[in-house]
Design a protein around this motif. Structure first.
Motif, PDB file in Angstrom:
ATOM      1  N   ARG A 128       0.833  -1.070  -0.066  1.00  0.00           N
ATOM      2  CA  ARG A 128       0.091   0.048   0.086  1.00  0.00           C
ATOM      3  C   ARG A 128       0.930   1.477  -0.046  1.00  0.00           C
ATOM      4  O   ARG A 128       0.695   2.070  -0.786  1.00  0.00           O
ATOM      5  CB  ARG A 128      -0.840   0.038   1.290  1.00  0.00           C
ATOM      6  CG  ARG A 128      -2.068   0.870   0.978  1.00  0.00           C
ATOM      7  CD  ARG A 128      -3.002   0.807   2.232  1.00  0.00           C
ATOM      8  NE  ARG A 128      -3.545   2.215   2.588  1.00  0.00           N
ATOM      9  CZ  ARG A 128      -2.963   2.848   3.348  1.00  0.00           C
ATOM     10  NH1 ARG A 128      -2.020   2.507   4.311  1.00  0.00           N
ATOM     11  NH2 ARG A 128      -3.534   4.280   3.512  1.00  0.00           N
ATOM     12  N   ARG A 129       1.914   1.385   0.839  1.00  0.00           N
ATOM     13  CA  ARG A 129       2.772   2.375   0.935  1.00  0.00           C
ATOM     14  C   ARG A 129       3.339   2.752  -0.631  1.00  0.00           C
ATOM     15  O   ARG A 129       3.561   3.685  -0.909  1.00  0.00           O
ATOM     16  CB  ARG A 129       3.808   2.221   1.923  1.00  0.00           C
ATOM     17  CG  ARG A 129       3.386   2.343   3.413  1.00  0.00           C
ATOM     18  CD  ARG A 129       4.223   3.338   4.183  1.00  0.00           C
ATOM     19  NE  ARG A 129       5.422   3.313   4.004  1.00  0.00           N
ATOM     20  CZ  ARG A 129       6.306   2.578   5.009  1.00  0.00           C
ATOM     21  NH1 ARG A 129       6.038   1.878   5.691  1.00  0.00           N
ATOM     22  NH2 ARG A 129       7.597   2.676   4.745  1.00  0.00           N
ATOM     23  N   LEU A 130       3.793   1.545  -1.187  1.00  0.00           N
ATOM     24  CA  LEU A 130       4.474   1.596  -2.510  1.00  0.00           C
ATOM     25  C   LEU A 130       3.417   2.325  -3.367  1.00  0.00           C
ATOM     26  O   LEU A 130       3.819   3.210  -4.299  1.00  0.00           O
ATOM     27  CB  LEU A 130       4.898   0.191  -2.916  1.00  0.00           C
ATOM     28  CG  LEU A 130       6.459  -0.014  -2.615  1.00  0.00           C
ATOM     29  CD1 LEU A 130       6.522  -1.463  -3.347  1.00  0.00           C
ATOM     30  CD2 LEU A 130       7.238   1.118  -3.257  1.00  0.00           C
ATOM     31  N   VAL A 131       2.313   1.849  -3.412  1.00  0.00           N
ATOM     32  CA  VAL A 131       1.302   2.323  -4.487  1.00  0.00           C
ATOM     33  C   VAL A 131       1.156   3.911  -4.041  1.00  0.00           C
ATOM     34  O   VAL A 131       1.171   4.562  -4.895  1.00  0.00           O
ATOM     35  CB  VAL A 131       0.083   1.435  -4.122  1.00  0.00           C
ATOM     36  CG1 VAL A 131      -1.007   2.174  -5.084  1.00  0.00           C
ATOM     37  CG2 VAL A 131       0.418  -0.086  -4.760  1.00  0.00           C
TER      38      VAL A 131
ATOM     39  N   LYS B 203      -5.391   1.116 -11.616  1.00  0.00           N
ATOM     40  CA  LYS B 203      -6.757   0.609 -11.249  1.00  0.00           C
ATOM     41  C   LYS B 203      -7.184  -0.153 -12.408  1.00  0.00           C
ATOM     42  O   LYS B 203      -7.578  -1.126 -12.655  1.00  0.00           O
ATOM     43  CB  LYS B 203      -7.692   1.788 -10.898  1.00  0.00           C
ATOM     44  CG  LYS B 203      -8.933   1.382 -10.235  1.00  0.00           C
ATOM     45  CD  LYS B 203      -9.890   2.208  -9.953  1.00  0.00           C
ATOM     46  CE  LYS B 203     -10.692   2.761 -11.007  1.00  0.00           C
ATOM     47  NZ  LYS B 203     -11.692   3.806 -10.898  1.00  0.00           N
ATOM     48  N   ALA B 204      -7.139   0.563 -13.618  1.00  0.00           N
ATOM     49  CA  ALA B 204      -7.725  -0.022 -14.871  1.00  0.00           C
ATOM     50  C   ALA B 204      -6.720  -1.288 -15.362  1.00  0.00           C
ATOM     51  O   ALA B 204      -7.263  -2.321 -15.527  1.00  0.00           O
ATOM     52  CB  ALA B 204      -7.692   0.933 -16.003  1.00  0.00           C
ATOM     53  N   ALA B 205      -5.627  -1.163 -15.107  1.00  0.00           N
ATOM     54  CA  ALA B 205      -4.536  -2.295 -15.637  1.00  0.00           C
ATOM     55  C   ALA B 205      -4.754  -3.461 -14.741  1.00  0.00           C
ATOM     56  O   ALA B 205      -4.986  -4.533 -15.255  1.00  0.00           O
ATOM     57  CB  ALA B 205      -3.183  -1.702 -15.433  1.00  0.00           C
TER      58      ALA B 205
ATOM     59  N   SER C 116     -10.430 -13.420 -17.193  1.00  0.00           N
ATOM     60  CA  SER C 116      -9.690 -13.128 -15.912  1.00  0.00           C
ATOM     61  C   SER C 116      -9.246 -11.897 -15.729  1.00  0.00           C
ATOM     62  O   SER C 116      -8.649 -11.480 -16.827  1.00  0.00           O
ATOM     63  CB  SER C 116      -8.798 -14.484 -15.808  1.00  0.00           C
ATOM     64  OG  SER C 116      -9.311 -15.746 -16.020  1.00  0.00           O
ATOM     65  N   PRO C 117      -9.405 -11.420 -14.723  1.00  0.00           N
ATOM     66  CA  PRO C 117      -8.755 -10.077 -14.461  1.00  0.00           C
ATOM     67  C   PRO C 117      -7.123 -10.339 -14.283  1.00  0.00           C
ATOM     68  O   PRO C 117      -6.746 -11.291 -13.555  1.00  0.00           O
ATOM     69  CB  PRO C 117      -9.298  -9.565 -13.117  1.00  0.00           C
ATOM     70  CG  PRO C 117      -9.944 -10.762 -12.427  1.00  0.00           C
ATOM     71  CD  PRO C 117     -10.249 -11.830 -13.499  1.00  0.00           C
ATOM     72  N   LEU C 118      -6.447  -9.149 -14.660  1.00  0.00           N
ATOM     73  CA  LEU C 118      -5.093  -9.286 -14.550  1.00  0.00           C
ATOM     74  C   LEU C 118      -4.575  -9.687 -12.900  1.00  0.00           C
ATOM     75  O   LEU C 118      -3.763 -10.636 -13.071  1.00  0.00           O
ATOM     76  CB  LEU C 118      -4.530  -8.182 -14.816  1.00  0.00           C
ATOM     77  CG  LEU C 118      -2.716  -7.962 -14.714  1.00  0.00           C
ATOM     78  CD1 LEU C 118      -2.005  -9.106 -15.517  1.00  0.00           C
ATOM     79  CD2 LEU C 118      -2.223  -6.458 -15.241  1.00  0.00           C
ATOM     80  N   TRP C 119      -5.086  -9.018 -12.106  1.00  0.00           N
ATOM     81  CA  TRP C 119      -4.548  -9.243 -10.889  1.00  0.00           C
ATOM     82  C   TRP C 119      -5.792  -9.855  -9.929  1.00  0.00           C
ATOM     83  O   TRP C 119      -6.842  -9.217  -9.830  1.00  0.00           O
ATOM     84  CB  TRP C 119      -4.074  -7.918 -10.311  1.00  0.00           C
ATOM     85  CG  TRP C 119      -3.538  -8.284  -8.888  1.00  0.00           C
ATOM     86  CD1 TRP C 119      -3.826  -7.854  -7.520  1.00  0.00           C
ATOM     87  CD2 TRP C 119      -2.152  -8.742  -8.667  1.00  0.00           C
ATOM     88  NE1 TRP C 119      -3.105  -8.168  -6.666  1.00  0.00           N
ATOM     89  CE2 TRP C 119      -2.072  -8.622  -7.211  1.00  0.00           C
ATOM     90  CE3 TRP C 119      -1.101  -9.298  -9.554  1.00  0.00           C
ATOM     91  CZ2 TRP C 119      -0.837  -9.381  -6.888  1.00  0.00           C
ATOM     92  CZ3 TRP C 119      -0.196  -9.880  -9.057  1.00  0.00           C
ATOM     93  CH2 TRP C 119       0.125  -9.846  -7.621  1.00  0.00           C
TER      94      TRP C 119
END
Ligand code: FES
Lengths: 460, 275
Positions: free
Chosen positions: A3-6, A20-22, A243-246
């Motif tokens: 979370r900190r990295l993001v 978010k889209a990715a 399938s979603p990427l993540w």
């Protein structure tokens, strides 16, 4: 932590909108979509294993007296390049493992690209807006062929030296510029002192850099255009379902990567490939027979074997016989492939953007052309091993060559027609099935029960 | 249960990695080292895929295709901006012309260094190391004497001092005297049944390595061109279209075989500049 990295990234780059889209990007789940990924992971494996090999390879044609551990070659005069590959193979821990895995990976790399392109072709995935990526992908195939051939030629063994000699002669056969081309690439009259180092720089820098660049463009275009998809519930020309990427897709794909790596290492460990010490060093007056190149060069070898013996003499100039089979055939072949999306658009007048893929039977004419071209390449590949087959079936070689010469002209037409008929048949059956399904519609009757009701034909 | 299986798979991978390290340290066979790495990678991949399939909620996501083409106003805006800029450039058209002239010249100049990559053709493409009177030597440098070769045999020879030279490699054959159909000008090229042809195939340059003494045929193993030894090595079948150039031979007073001259034409595959 994550979370900190993001957050830190977003503070500086404003990346969250993209992220978010990715992360929600849809990747259709169909086995045939893995072929391109396999090629990608082969490439990564090739870069990793190739870098390791590069530390041990000596790209020099200088003559040295072999003093290493392989008894049979003791005292033989070999090139420094050849000696370094033997040292790497027989005296360096994991050297042989990684060298063999690298060679297998190269074979599978080209194969994965070829099969991936078949998928793209037969499902019409190359149609607008993806023609550009068809062109980039075909360029990737050409670069992969070049990388494969230069790598195969590096060890300066007898087998690859013969292949190199032929490649030199084919280059030489090009009208007007052949001599310059051949000298530019080989650094002089074959075998030139410079050839080894030129092959090396081409193999480890020039082609991989182009491959990486073209692959980046290929993936960027896919990312932008999003994947195409097969027809199915909820799938339209304006969306993509998968399938979603993540995390689903990312996890599966990383798993696939390790599986691909495992296959390379497994092949490298248990299946000997290109044992150059038993081929011997390249010596211009020797040749090994029968000699077969790596599989993806086979069709060119076959073309040369079946090629006509025409040598043209015009105005004090010569157009030698390897030109027809060795230059014109591949030139025609690849031009057709490059132009196909545009040819097809001309014929069908279909300039629409397509998101849904065709079943191969949906467009019998395209399937016929693809099957014909494929059978042409396959026949040539078999012709490239005609000496082995002649021995195997004890047919006189000349007769076999004549048979192949007929086959290579006739079979593509036959296969094309057959594919056309089969595709039409399959299409008709699928249509009938779909009609049958869509007609059986149960409706509530006034009395409260259910009854079957015939419906007009549903949309296709 | 499934989770347990996934954990086991990862454990197998871990153990295999350790096994590989041990195998490397003890310098065990390539197969054992490879086995370790194979299982380590394979089990890791399998575990990850199992994880994705059985320990993750299976969801589907739908993306709309809306990124392209852009909407009309954006397209028009882009086009207009482009046109305006281009127009501003074109208004100074004579500067443009000089600019393109400079760019063109630089582009042309940049091509010149590439010429250095290709050395001059020189003699190499047209001539070999054979000269008038060169003694025929074998690969190991020993000269060939007239009595040394049995009828029906063949040996690869080079000019003295250039053993191993690619373009000079030559096949020396001995055929029964009288079998050679010599044409005019070649009558004295094959003394006592000794006849010599360039070993470089005229098709694509492979060494013409196989000889069928019974039918006097030379066979190139690369694409199976067949050459007729008693008929000036003309091609009988296969993709080669030109005869193997013949080396005129002579026997000196000591009984050594010598070349009368270099080949009278460029050897090997054809090329544009060849007449
Ligand atoms: S090189 Fe001899 S037949 Fe092709």
């Amino acid at each position: 932590m994550i979370r900190r990295l993001v957050l830190a990234a977003d503070d500086r780059l404003g990346s969250s909108h993209f992220l978010k889209a990715a992360l929600r990007k849809a990747f259709p789940d169909h086995w045939s979509f893995m072929l391109g990924e396999i090629a990608l992971y082969c490439f990564i494996f090739l870069i990793l294993s190739g870098t390791f090999l590069g530390f041990f390879f000596d790209a020099s044609g200088a003559h040295v007296r072999y003093q290493g551990s392989y008894e049979a070659l003791h005292g033989a005069e070999v090139s420094a390049a050849y000696a370094s590959v033997i040292r790497l193979s027989l005296e360096t821990r994991t050297g042989l493992l990684i060298r063999q895995a690298h060679h297998w990976a190269a074979l599978i790399f080209v194969a994965a690209i070829a099969v991936h392109m078949c998928r793209v072709f037969f499902t019409g995935a190359f149609r607008r807006p993806r023609e550009i990526n068809w062109v980039v992908g075909l360029t990737l195939l050409l670069l992969a062929l070049g990388a494969g051939f230069t790598g195969y030629s590096l060890p300066d063994d007898l087998l690859s030296g013969t292949g190199l000699r032929i490649a030199y002669s084919v280059l030489l056969s090009v009208p007007f510029v052949g001599g310059y081309l051949a000298f530019m690439f080989f650094g002089g009259n074959f075998p030139a002192a410079q050839t080894s180092s030129r092959l090396f720089i081409t193999h480890i820098l020039f082609l991989p850099a182009l491959l990486a660049a073209a692959m980046t463009i290929h993936l960027a275009i896919i990312w932008r255009q999003k994947h195409s998809q097969f027809r199915g519930p909820g799938r339209t020309e304006h969306n993509v379902v998968g399938s979603p990427l993540w995390p689903n897709y990312a996890l599966k794909s990383i798993g696939l990567m390790f599986a691909v790596f495992a296959v390379m290492i497994g092949l490298g460990a248990f299946f000997e490939i290109n044992p150059i010490w038993s081929y011997g060093p390249y010596y211009p007056a020797n040749v090994s027979s029968p000699a077969q190149p790596d599989w993806y060069i086979g069709w060119l070898e076959g073309a040369l074997r079946l090629g006509p013996n025409w040598e043209l003499h015009v105005f004090n100039h010569t157009v030698p016989s390897p030109f027809w089979a060795g230059v014109l055939v591949p030139l025609f072949f690849f031009s057709l492939l490059y132009l196909w999306p545009f040819i097809e658009r001309r014929i069908t007048h279909d300039g629409d953007a397509h998101q849904l893929l065709d079943h191969p039977s949906d467009v019998p004419a395209r399937t016929a052309v693809g099957a014909a071209v494929l059978s042409f390449a396959i026949i040539l590949t078999f012709a490239g091993a005609d000496d082995v087959m002649a021995k195997l079936f004890s047919i006189p070689l000349e007769r076999l060559v004549a048979i192949f010469q007929v086959l290579v002209l006739v079979l593509p037409a036959v296969v094309g027609l057959l594919a056309f008929e089969i595709a039409r048949e399959v299409r008709a059956r699928r249509q009938a099935l779909r009609n049958a399904e869509s007609r059986i519609i149960y409706a509530r009757t006034e009395a409260g029960g259910f009854a079957q009701r015939p419906e007009p034909e549903a949309d296709k | 249960m499934k989770l347990f299986a996934i954990a086991v798979t990862f454990s197998i991978s871990l153990i295999a990695s350790v096994f590989f390290m041990i195998a490397y340290a003890l310098n065990l066979s390539t197969q054992l080292q490879g086995l370790g790495l194979f299982v380590a990678l394979g089990a890791l991949g399998a575990g990850i895929v199992l994880w994705a399939l059985y320990a993750l909620p299976q969801r589907q996501t739908v993306n709309a295709i809306e990124d392209y083409p852009s909407d009309e106003s954006d397209r028009a805006g882009a086009e207009e901006t482009l046109n305006r800029g281009t127009g501003e450039l074109e208004r100074r058209s004579f500067i443009m012309r000089f600019f393109f002239g400079a760019i063109g010249a630089l582009g042309l100049a940049a091509l010149f260094p590439f010429r250095s990559l290709a050395p001059r053709f020189g003699r190499g493409l047209y001539h070999t190391k054979w000269t008038s009177g060169s003694r025929l030597v074998r690969e190991d440098g020993t000269p060939v004497k007239v009595a040394e070769l049995a009828v029906g045999s063949v040996v690869t020879v080079f000019p003295d001092g250039a053993a191993g030279d690619e373009s000079s490699q030559t096949l020396l054959l001995r055929v029964p005297p009288g079998t050679i159909q010599a044409t005019k000008g070649r009558a004295d090229w094959a003394p006592r049944g000794y006849v010599a042809f360039s070993k470089v195939c005229t098709h694509a340059g492979c060494p013409v390595g196989l000889y069928r003494a019974s039918s006097f045929e030379l066979l190139c193993p690369c694409h199976q061109s067949v050459f007729d030894v008693v008929n000036e090595a003309r091609p009988i079948s296969g993709p080669a279209s030109r005869a193997l150039p013949q080396l005129p031979l002579a026997i000196d007073s000591e009984g050594y075989l010598r070349a009368q001259n270099d080949f009278s034409e460029p050897i090997g595959p054809g090329f544009w500049q060849r007449s």
